[in-house]
Scaffold this motif. Structure first.
Motif, PDB file in Angstrom:
ATOM      1  N   ILE A   8       0.842  -1.100  -0.009  1.00  0.00           N
ATOM      2  CA  ILE A   8      -0.211   0.085  -0.231  1.00  0.00           C
ATOM      3  C   ILE A   8       0.881   1.251  -0.058  1.00  0.00           C
ATOM      4  N   GLY A   9       1.154   1.716  -1.061  1.00  0.00           N
ATOM      5  CA  GLY A   9       1.994   3.002  -1.284  1.00  0.00           C
ATOM      6  C   GLY A   9       1.253   4.219  -0.832  1.00  0.00           C
ATOM      7  N   ASP A  10       0.019   4.472  -1.116  1.00  0.00           N
ATOM      8  CA  ASP A  10      -0.570   5.653  -0.726  1.00  0.00           C
ATOM      9  C   ASP A  10      -1.541   5.211   0.453  1.00  0.00           C
ATOM     10  N   GLN A  11      -1.081   5.465   1.690  1.00  0.00           N
ATOM     11  CA  GLN A  11      -2.220   4.995   2.690  1.00  0.00           C
ATOM     12  C   GLN A  11      -3.525   5.761   2.729  1.00  0.00           C
ATOM     13  N   HIS A  12      -3.872   6.561   1.724  1.00  0.00           N
ATOM     14  CA  HIS A  12      -5.434   7.524   1.853  1.00  0.00           C
ATOM     15  C   HIS A  12      -5.790   7.341   0.435  1.00  0.00           C
ATOM     16  N   ALA A  13      -5.320   6.312  -0.351  1.00  0.00           N
ATOM     17  CA  ALA A  13      -5.930   6.384  -1.512  1.00  0.00           C
ATOM     18  C   ALA A  13      -7.102   5.250  -1.420  1.00  0.00           C
ATOM     19  N   THR A  14      -8.017   5.104  -2.376  1.00  0.00           N
ATOM     20  CA  THR A  14      -8.908   4.070  -2.503  1.00  0.00           C
ATOM     21  C   THR A  14      -8.535   2.802  -3.002  1.00  0.00           C
ATOM     22  N   TYR A  15      -8.641   1.586  -2.157  1.00  0.00           N
ATOM     23  CA  TYR A  15      -8.283   0.356  -2.834  1.00  0.00           C
ATOM     24  C   TYR A  15      -9.321  -0.687  -2.720  1.00  0.00           C
ATOM     25  N   PHE A  43     -17.307  -0.892  13.415  1.00  0.00           N
ATOM     26  CA  PHE A  43     -16.241  -0.345  14.325  1.00  0.00           C
ATOM     27  C   PHE A  43     -15.334   0.423  13.832  1.00  0.00           C
ATOM     28  N   CYS A  44     -14.688  -0.113  12.745  1.00  0.00           N
ATOM     29  CA  CYS A  44     -13.678   0.496  11.929  1.00  0.00           C
ATOM     30  C   CYS A  44     -14.266   1.857  11.257  1.00  0.00           C
ATOM     31  N   GLN A  45     -15.642   1.879  10.922  1.00  0.00           N
ATOM     32  CA  GLN A  45     -15.931   3.030  10.138  1.00  0.00           C
ATOM     33  C   GLN A  45     -16.144   4.161  11.366  1.00  0.00           C
ATOM     34  N   GLU A  46     -16.887   3.674  12.489  1.00  0.00           N
ATOM     35  CA  GLU A  46     -17.006   4.554  13.720  1.00  0.00           C
ATOM     36  C   GLU A  46     -15.673   5.044  14.504  1.00  0.00           C
ATOM     37  N   ASN A  47     -14.810   4.151  14.431  1.00  0.00           N
ATOM     38  CA  ASN A  47     -13.868   4.675  15.317  1.00  0.00           C
ATOM     39  C   ASN A  47     -12.383   4.604  14.622  1.00  0.00           C
ATOM     40  N   LYS A  48     -12.116   4.089  13.602  1.00  0.00           N
ATOM     41  CA  LYS A  48     -10.833   4.180  12.733  1.00  0.00           C
ATOM     42  C   LYS A  48     -10.703   4.766  11.461  1.00  0.00           C
ATOM     43  N   LYS A  49     -11.590   5.624  11.136  1.00  0.00           N
ATOM     44  CA  LYS A  49     -11.730   6.416   9.900  1.00  0.00           C
ATOM     45  C   LYS A  49     -12.011   5.809   8.789  1.00  0.00           C
ATOM     46  N   LEU A  50     -12.490   4.459   8.696  1.00  0.00           N
ATOM     47  CA  LEU A  50     -12.639   3.604   7.685  1.00  0.00           C
ATOM     48  C   LEU A  50     -13.885   4.240   6.882  1.00  0.00           C
ATOM     49  N   ARG A  51     -13.448   4.484   5.358  1.00  0.00           N
ATOM     50  CA  ARG A  51     -14.708   4.675   4.611  1.00  0.00           C
ATOM     51  C   ARG A  51     -14.909   3.788   3.636  1.00  0.00           C
ATOM     52  N   ILE A  52     -16.308   2.966   3.730  1.00  0.00           N
ATOM     53  CA  ILE A  52     -16.467   1.915   2.877  1.00  0.00           C
ATOM     54  C   ILE A  52     -17.288   2.367   1.662  1.00  0.00           C
ATOM     55  N   LEU A  57     -19.897  -9.717   1.435  1.00  0.00           N
ATOM     56  CA  LEU A  57     -19.282 -11.078   2.114  1.00  0.00           C
ATOM     57  C   LEU A  57     -19.670 -12.084   1.586  1.00  0.00           C
ATOM     58  N   MET A  58     -19.056 -13.091   1.112  1.00  0.00           N
ATOM     59  CA  MET A  58     -19.154 -14.358   0.373  1.00  0.00           C
ATOM     60  C   MET A  58     -18.783 -15.614   1.755  1.00  0.00           C
ATOM     61  N   THR A  59     -19.154 -16.811   1.337  1.00  0.00           N
ATOM     62  CA  THR A  59     -19.104 -17.818   2.396  1.00  0.00           C
ATOM     63  C   THR A  59     -17.497 -17.917   2.989  1.00  0.00           C
ATOM     64  N   ASN A  60     -16.623 -17.474   2.354  1.00  0.00           N
ATOM     65  CA  ASN A  60     -15.208 -17.803   2.613  1.00  0.00           C
ATOM     66  C   ASN A  60     -14.347 -16.467   2.322  1.00  0.00           C
ATOM     67  N   HIS A  61     -14.950 -15.275   1.970  1.00  0.00           N
ATOM     68  CA  HIS A  61     -13.975 -14.057   1.739  1.00  0.00           C
ATOM     69  C   HIS A  61     -14.897 -12.900   1.688  1.00  0.00           C
ATOM     70  N   LEU A  62     -14.185 -11.795   1.856  1.00  0.00           N
ATOM     71  CA  LEU A  62     -14.890 -10.484   1.755  1.00  0.00           C
ATOM     72  C   LEU A  62     -14.258  -9.442   0.823  1.00  0.00           C
ATOM     73  N   HIS A  63     -15.023  -8.901  -0.102  1.00  0.00           N
ATOM     74  CA  HIS A  63     -14.408  -8.010  -0.975  1.00  0.00           C
ATOM     75  C   HIS A  63     -14.891  -6.647  -0.431  1.00  0.00           C
ATOM     76  N   MET A  64     -13.947  -5.646  -0.524  1.00  0.00           N
ATOM     77  CA  MET A  64     -14.494  -4.207  -0.197  1.00  0.00           C
ATOM     78  C   MET A  64     -13.732  -3.242  -0.905  1.00  0.00           C
ATOM     79  N   ILE A  65     -14.386  -2.053  -1.251  1.00  0.00           N
ATOM     80  CA  ILE A  65     -13.881  -1.097  -1.922  1.00  0.00           C
ATOM     81  C   ILE A  65     -13.673   0.308  -0.816  1.00  0.00           C
ATOM     82  N   CYS A  66     -12.567   0.618  -0.368  1.00  0.00           N
ATOM     83  CA  CYS A  66     -12.431   1.355   0.929  1.00  0.00           C
ATOM     84  C   CYS A  66     -11.248   2.553   0.811  1.00  0.00           C
ATOM     85  N   LYS A  67     -11.208   3.027   1.789  1.00  0.00           N
ATOM     86  CA  LYS A  67      -9.938   4.335   2.126  1.00  0.00           C
ATOM     87  C   LYS A  67     -10.153   4.478   3.452  1.00  0.00           C
ATOM     88  N   THR A  68      -9.040   5.206   3.900  1.00  0.00           N
ATOM     89  CA  THR A  68      -9.103   5.737   5.155  1.00  0.00           C
ATOM     90  C   THR A  68      -8.821   7.164   5.163  1.00  0.00           C
TER      91      THR A  68
END
Length: 131
Positions: A8-15, A43-52, A57-68
């Motif tokens: 993760i090169g840019d810690q505040h980019a969207t991934y 919790f991460c949204q409310e307390n750690k500045k996660l923007r989703i 959520l699938m049976t064995n994995h999670l996909h997410m487009i997010c940034k902080t």
């Protein structure tokens, strides 16, 4: 996304991130395990500045487009999310009425056994989620 292959090169980019359960074990077939993930994300949204922006959520994995947002670092948030979620999933599996408990715990222990980045927690080196 594996920390061994991606940086993760840019810690505040969207991934676009994918979190998988080791060995593609279908953990999230049970509602209580899904709730652990949803609660962790909330919790991460409310307390750690996660923007989703989107997630699934699938049976064995999670996909997410997010940034902080500043000053939170995305790599630190990912580490904390994986650690907190895995810890709570393990607790539920160990204490609950999970018919696959022994098999799942064995697979998680085997996945962590040879990973030098994982510390022994007293229950062995356990790896549940990889990114």
């Amino acid at each position: 996304m594996s920390s061994e292959n991606y940086y993760i090169g840019d810690q505040h980019a969207t991934y676009f991130l994918t979190f998988t359960v080791v060995n593609w074990i279908d953990v999230f077939t049970r509602p209580e395990y899904k709730d652990v993930v949803v609660d962790s994300l909330r919790f991460c949204q409310e307390n750690k500045k996660l923007r989703i922006f989107a997630w699934v959520l699938m049976t064995n994995h999670l996909h997410m487009i997010c940034k902080t947002d500043y000053p939170q670092q995305l790599s630190n948030l990912i580490r904390d999310f994986k650690q907190f979620t895995a810890k709570n999933l393990l607790k539920m599996i160990e204490e609950g009425n999970e018919s696959r408990k022994e098999w799942m715990l064995y697979r998680f222990q085997y996945a962590g056994k040879y990973d030098n980045r994982i510390k022994d927690t007293g229950f062995g080196k356990i790896k549940v989620i990889q990114c």
